[in-house]
Enzyme design. Structure first.
Site, PDB file in Angstrom:
ATOM      1  N   SER A 180      53.614   3.221  52.201  1.00 36.57           N
ATOM      2  CA  SER A 180      53.232   1.627  52.719  1.00 36.57           C
ATOM      3  C   SER A 180      54.043   0.920  53.332  1.00 36.57           C
ATOM      4  O   SER A 180      53.677  -0.009  53.801  1.00 36.57           O
ATOM      5  CB  SER A 180      52.704   0.920  51.157  1.00 36.57           C
ATOM      6  OG  SER A 180      53.923   0.654  50.708  1.00 36.57           O
ATOM      7  N   LYS A 207      58.089  -3.993  49.243  1.00 39.05           N
ATOM      8  CA  LYS A 207      57.307  -4.897  50.332  1.00 39.05           C
ATOM      9  C   LYS A 207      58.163  -5.734  51.117  1.00 39.05           C
ATOM     10  O   LYS A 207      59.296  -6.125  50.578  1.00 39.05           O
ATOM     11  CB  LYS A 207      56.299  -5.627  49.431  1.00 39.05           C
ATOM     12  CG  LYS A 207      55.363  -4.795  48.624  1.00 39.05           C
ATOM     13  CD  LYS A 207      54.288  -3.802  49.417  1.00 39.05           C
ATOM     14  CE  LYS A 207      53.768  -2.708  48.517  1.00 39.05           C
ATOM     15  NZ  LYS A 207      53.002  -1.737  49.163  1.00 39.05           N
TER      16      LYS A 207
END
Length: 173
Positions: A40, A80
């Site tokens: 990701s 993230k």
């Protein structure tokens, strides 16, 4: 054993104990490591890389837009990028990120990631929360699709360095 040998031996043990205590303090309160799981954050961070993160930074400063952070949830931790801060309005339209109505330059993304970013929003980030996204926008589980807004208390640190594999060693950005 001579008195001098005994003193040298004791000094050596003392140095080891101090080094272990210092390492424990640094690891507990200042720095820790985490392994990147999944794709990701590609291409910024790759699956299997080990990153060092700063645990103390957010005691003295607030998370900022663009920071790559470690998010601790009960079942799993996530890596993230912070995109939106408390009070920001987030919208993605025609592959373009808008924050508070202003188009955002995202130099950390390649064209493939930009074109893979689907429309989203308009949403307002609540107080004491953050909006996060992975750099690999087409597959990232993030604030758009599963993580939701991230509470400030869930952000446990900011990544600083890739430390493994050694040929990838360097600052995170």
């Amino acid at each position: 054993m001579s008195e001098q040998s005994k003193n040298e031996w004791l000094e050596w043990i003392k140095a080891i104990v101090v080094a272990i205590a210092l390492a424990f303090i640094l690891r507990t309160f200042f720095f820790a490591t985490s392994i990147v799981e999944g794709a990701s954050m590609d291409p910024t961070l790759e699956n299997g890389e080990r990153v060092m993160f700063n645990k103390i930074i957010y005691y003295i400063d607030e998370p900022e837009r663009g920071d790559i952070v470690i998010i601790e949830r009960p079942v799993k931790s996530y890596v993230k990028r912070i995109v939106g801060q408390p009070g920001d309005t987030i919208e993605i339209r025609d592959h373009t990120l808008f924050i508070n109505g202003k188009e955002q330059n995202q130099p950390y993304l390649n064209q493939t990631a930009i074109h893979a970013t689907r429309d989203f929003g308009k949403v307002e980030v609540p107080e004491d929360h953050y909006f996060v996204m992975g750099d690999n926008r087409s597959i990232s589980k993030d604030s758009r699709n599963g993580l939701g807004f991230v509470e400030e208390s869930e952000i446990i640190g900011r990544t600083e360095l890739v430390i493994y594999p050694f040929n990838e060693w360097g600052l995170t950005n």
